[in-house]
Design a protein around this motif. Structure first.
Motif: not given
Length: 169
Positions: A132-138, A64-70, A56-62, A87-89
């Motif tokens: 790239y549209d998004v870079v994540t570093a968790f 949040f990202v999806k709110r800004w970049v679809s 659920a944490t990974h889905r929640e993080r993505m 999850v991003a895929s």
């Protein structure tokens, strides 16, 4: 300033400022505890044990990202077994994982061939500038000896107006 040696804490040498008392770590002497062995273990661990299990944490993080970049192209730096990238895929992103564990990358390529995997500690030069549209570093920046260098690499690959999402403890 003449720093005074305070002691050791784990893999860090600690020093204190003789004027203000600030205690700081000697980053130049820092030794990465995972530099000599693969974080995800040697080849004797069954590959099935290294299959990404998004939570659920990974889905929640993505989410949040999806709110800004679809949608678009995403790089997950320090992606581990690829939970965030999976999850991003599934959410429509073309995902790329940068991970320094050869074993994690081997498992990722096996289980998720639609995701691009790079075994590296830094972003490969082959990643397209501004591509790239998004870079994540968790939970990875706090482990880096030179986080500024990596941030410059993020800037290189992010398109203008791209989204950088960093989470640290």
């Amino acid at each position: 300033m003449n720093p005074c040696f305070v002691g050791e804490r784990g893999v860090l040498l600690l020093w204190a400022c003789d004027r203000c008392g600030l205690v700081f770590a000697d980053r130049a002497a820092w030794k990465d505890p995972h530099a000599v062995e693969d974080y995800y273990g040697a080849g004797h661990i069954p590959l099935e044990a290294l299959r990404a299990q998004p939570t659920a944490t990974h889905r929640e993080r993505m989410g949040f990202v999806k709110r800004w970049v679809s949608s678009g192209r995403l790089v997950d730096y320090g992606g581990g077994l690829g939970e965030t990238a999976v999850v991003a895929s599934r959410m429509g992103f073309a995902a790329t994982v940068i991970e320094d564990s050869a074993r994690a990358v081997e498992a990722g390529k096996h289980f998720y061939p639609d995701i691009v995997w790079h075994c590296a500690r830094t972003l490969p030069d082959s990643l397209q500038d501004a591509g790239y549209d998004v870079v994540t570093a968790f939970h990875v920046m706090e482990h880096l000896l030179d986080p500024r260098k990596v941030l410059r690499q993020f800037h290189r690959v992010l398109r203008p107006g791209g989204y950088l999402c960093i989470e640290v403890p």
